[in-house]
Design an enzyme around this catalytic site. Structure first.
Site, PDB file in Angstrom:
ATOM      1  N   ASP A 163       0.824  -1.212   0.000  1.00 50.16           N
ATOM      2  CA  ASP A 163       0.000   0.000   0.000  1.00 50.16           C
ATOM      3  C   ASP A 163       0.853   1.256   0.000  1.00 50.16           C
ATOM      4  O   ASP A 163       0.639   2.170   0.786  1.00 50.16           O
ATOM      5  CB  ASP A 163      -0.957  -0.018   1.205  1.00 50.16           C
ATOM      6  CG  ASP A 163      -1.783  -1.292   1.266  1.00 50.16           C
ATOM      7  OD1 ASP A 163      -1.189  -2.373   1.471  1.00 50.16           O
ATOM      8  OD2 ASP A 163      -3.007  -1.225   1.087  1.00 50.16           O
ATOM      9  N   ASP A 190      -1.285  -2.922  -3.950  1.00 52.05           N
ATOM     10  CA  ASP A 190      -1.604  -1.486  -3.959  1.00 52.05           C
ATOM     11  C   ASP A 190      -0.333  -0.680  -4.178  1.00 52.05           C
ATOM     12  O   ASP A 190       0.340  -0.265  -3.237  1.00 52.05           O
ATOM     13  CB  ASP A 190      -2.326  -1.043  -2.677  1.00 52.05           C
ATOM     14  CG  ASP A 190      -3.793  -1.441  -2.670  1.00 52.05           C
ATOM     15  OD1 ASP A 190      -4.278  -1.994  -3.678  1.00 52.05           O
ATOM     16  OD2 ASP A 190      -4.461  -1.187  -1.653  1.00 52.05           O
ATOM     17  N   TYR A 193      -1.648   3.914  -6.365  1.00 53.72           N
ATOM     18  CA  TYR A 193      -2.880   4.637  -6.043  1.00 53.72           C
ATOM     19  C   TYR A 193      -3.263   5.619  -7.155  1.00 53.72           C
ATOM     20  O   TYR A 193      -3.953   6.601  -6.929  1.00 53.72           O
ATOM     21  CB  TYR A 193      -2.807   5.333  -4.672  1.00 53.72           C
ATOM     22  CG  TYR A 193      -2.919   4.333  -3.532  1.00 53.72           C
ATOM     23  CD1 TYR A 193      -1.880   3.451  -3.259  1.00 53.72           C
ATOM     24  CD2 TYR A 193      -4.091   4.231  -2.772  1.00 53.72           C
ATOM     25  CE1 TYR A 193      -1.986   2.500  -2.256  1.00 53.72           C
ATOM     26  CE2 TYR A 193      -4.203   3.284  -1.762  1.00 53.72           C
ATOM     27  CZ  TYR A 193      -3.147   2.424  -1.517  1.00 53.72           C
ATOM     28  OH  TYR A 193      -3.267   1.491  -0.528  1.00 53.72           O
ATOM     29  N   ASN A 227      -6.416  -4.117  -4.548  1.00 57.07           N
ATOM     30  CA  ASN A 227      -7.661  -3.598  -5.117  1.00 57.07           C
ATOM     31  C   ASN A 227      -7.436  -2.329  -5.945  1.00 57.07           C
ATOM     32  O   ASN A 227      -8.167  -2.061  -6.890  1.00 57.07           O
ATOM     33  CB  ASN A 227      -8.694  -3.333  -4.022  1.00 57.07           C
ATOM     34  CG  ASN A 227      -8.154  -2.474  -2.911  1.00 57.07           C
ATOM     35  OD1 ASN A 227      -7.132  -2.811  -2.300  1.00 57.07           O
ATOM     36  ND2 ASN A 227      -8.808  -1.357  -2.640  1.00 57.07           N
ATOM     37  N   HIS A 322     -11.704  -2.821   6.395  1.00 55.57           N
ATOM     38  CA  HIS A 322     -11.689  -4.066   5.617  1.00 55.57           C
ATOM     39  C   HIS A 322     -11.965  -5.315   6.455  1.00 55.57           C
ATOM     40  O   HIS A 322     -11.514  -6.414   6.119  1.00 55.57           O
ATOM     41  CB  HIS A 322     -10.361  -4.220   4.866  1.00 55.57           C
ATOM     42  CG  HIS A 322     -10.029  -3.036   4.016  1.00 55.57           C
ATOM     43  ND1 HIS A 322     -10.860  -2.591   3.020  1.00 55.57           N
ATOM     44  CD2 HIS A 322      -8.972  -2.185   4.036  1.00 55.57           C
ATOM     45  CE1 HIS A 322     -10.323  -1.516   2.450  1.00 55.57           C
ATOM     46  NE2 HIS A 322      -9.186  -1.246   3.051  1.00 55.57           N
ATOM     47  N   HIS A 349      -3.369  -4.024   2.498  1.00 57.26           N
ATOM     48  CA  HIS A 349      -4.756  -3.588   2.416  1.00 57.26           C
ATOM     49  C   HIS A 349      -5.187  -2.738   3.615  1.00 57.26           C
ATOM     50  O   HIS A 349      -5.705  -1.651   3.442  1.00 57.26           O
ATOM     51  CB  HIS A 349      -5.663  -4.806   2.254  1.00 57.26           C
ATOM     52  CG  HIS A 349      -7.019  -4.503   1.701  1.00 57.26           C
ATOM     53  ND1 HIS A 349      -7.243  -3.553   0.737  1.00 57.26           N
ATOM     54  CD2 HIS A 349      -8.249  -5.054   1.979  1.00 57.26           C
ATOM     55  CE1 HIS A 349      -8.548  -3.529   0.438  1.00 57.26           C
ATOM     56  NE2 HIS A 349      -9.169  -4.421   1.173  1.00 57.26           N
TER      57      HIS A 349
END
Ligand SMILES: *[C@@H]1O[C@H](CO)[C@@H](O)[C@H](O)[C@H]1NC(C)=O
Ligand SMILES: *[C@@H]1O[C@H](CO)[C@@H](O)[C@H](O)[C@H]1NC(C)=O
Ligand SMILES: [Fe+2]
Length: 434
Positions: A163, A190, A193, A227, A322, A349
């Site tokens: 992330d 991730d 972004y 995601n 989440h 995540h």
């Protein structure tokens, strides 16, 4: 609470210190928190390399099953140019050459540059290679080191980052990682972004590629999609999933007999690393399910005592953020994790740090009523490290207080150093940086 930026995992089989790694101690490093906004596009951190059509966004990843190949990728903005990597064991003496392929794509109103992927194989273990891409005045030079041969006694240091994004917090994570002596990054999904932008989606993929090049050009990052890589945008006319990610980031999936770049495995030094896709079908009878079933059978703990799984969405998570999202993958795969005694499962995540005890919930099914996880010596330790510094900020709200969460350790107050995992090997250093 400050977030954890990254983890460093050193696999040692003998009591030794790797330079710069203080074995068995939680780092005292505390990351300064910057505002959770992306670095402006005109920033020097995103500088475009000088020279006409100069290669940019250079990144490498493992190119085979066992670490004797790398895939070198880069982007040329103006024209395709040669898709060649010149390389050799001596600086400036590039006596070998590999030929790659070029691709490009559009996303909404963005048109990508020319994306090159070039497999460099037949490398020797434990060797430093220098390489050159681009031509004339615009050529650029880098280097990388191959890992030791697959061997149960091989020491190796992995960084675990997830992330990441492109804020000053992301940069801080990256800069700190560079000081650790980590040799390869296990990336838990991730990346850029960029999907938070509409017109600038592709532009932010490009800026991210230039930001992380300082690390990705010199050591492999083992990629995994999150995601933010899905980018299913029917509103923009973009309905094929993972389009920018799959054009830009390669994985050596064929080497592990996978049918998709989204899930695969590599072996490196003393570790067998399995990469799973939280956002591709994984229920019983799907390609990912069949592949994993077979990949577990290929694991040879005599050769790779370490068995590590990467995924994006954590299977155990007590954060508000989440919550329960990883439950369907748990239902599909946890049984195998226990059966094959996976050592560590890393996920991202959730923008926080969390580590479980060795627990499982394999006895739970819709009729059994055994709905709580129980201590299980065959289960992995689950670690979430999803706070690389992206613009969404930290997730510091947990479902219940620490003292009421018997399945999770008190993160920063404890260290699993010297814990013996299934590998039968001591972890002399798992370091946490926040
Ligand atoms: C890829 O590049 C070629 C050559 O410049 C161009 O003709 C083509 O339209 C591009 N394709 C996409 C999908 O952008
Ligand atoms: C579900 O749990 C019940 C009761 O413990 C057990 O009899 C049954 O075999 C379990 N089913 C599966 C598919 O594990
Ligand atoms: Fe995510």
């Amino acid at each position: 609470m400050k977030g954890w930026g990254l983890l460093l995992l050193s696999l040692h089989v003998i009591s030794c210190l790797v330079s710069g790694v203080a074995s068995g101690h939680t780092s005292s490093y505390v990351r300064t928190e910057f505002p959770s906004t992306d670095i402006p596009l005109e920033s020097e951190w995103f500088a475009i390399p000088k020279g006409y059509n100069a290669p940019q966004q250079v990144h490498i990843t493992q190119g085979d099953y066992d670490g004797k190949a790398v895939i070198v990728s880069w982007v040329t903005p103006e024209e395709p140019g040669p898709s060649e990597v010149f390389y050799g064991k001596k600086e400036k003496q590039y006596d070998q050459k590999s030929e790659g392929t070029t691709t490009n794509y559009t996303f909404y109103d963005y048109k990508s540059g020319y994306i090159h992927h070039c497999l460099v194989d037949g490398l020797e273990y434990n060797t430093k290679y220098y390489y050159k891409i681009g031509s004339g005045d615009s050529a650029r030079e880098f280097w990388f080191e191959t890992p030791p041969a697959i061997d149960p006694d091989a020491s190796y240091t992995f960084g675990i980052i997830g992330d990441l994004g492109q804020t000053f917090n992301s940069l801080s994570t990256l800069q700190h990682y560079e000081k650790t002596g980590g040799q390869t990054v296990l990336f838990v999904g991730d990346l850029s972004y960029a999907d938070r932008y509409k017109h600038d989606d592709g532009i932010r993929w490009d800026s991210w590629g230039r930001l992380v090049e300082r690390s990705t050009a010199y050591q492999p990052w083992i990629w995994n999609a999150g995601n933010h890589e899905i980018e299913y945008r029917p509103d923009l006319g973009e309905t094929s999933t993972f389009k920018p990610y799959l054009h830009r980031y390669m994985t050596p999936y064929l080497a592990s007999k996978s049918s998709s770049p989204m899930w695969y495995a590599v072996r490196r030094a003393s570790a067998h690393i399995i990469v799973l896709s939280s956002y591709s079908p994984f229920v019983k009878y799907t390609p990912q399910w069949w592949w994993l079933k077979n990949e577990f059978k290929r694991v040879d703990r005599e050769k790779t005592p370490w068995l590590i799984v990467l995924m994006h969405s954590p299977m155990y998570n007590s954060n508000e953020a989440h919550y329960m999202e990883g439950e369907s993958m748990r239902a599909a795969f946890e049984k195998w994790f226990v059966k094959y005694k996976v050592d560590l499962v890393f996920a991202g995540h959730v923008h926080a740090y969390e580590r479980s005890y060795r627990i499982s919930n394999v006895n739970y099914n819709i009729t059994s009523g055994n709905r709580y996880p129980v201590p299980d010596k065959s289960a992995p330790v689950y670690i979430t490290v999803g706070d690389g510094g992206n613009q969404e900020g930290l997730a510091s709200s947990h479902k219940v207080w620490w003292c009421l969460r018997p399945w999770f350790e008190l993160s920063s107050l404890m260290t699993p150093s010297r814990t013996t995992l299934h590998s039968g090997r001591p972890v002399t250093a798992i370091q946490f940086y926040n």
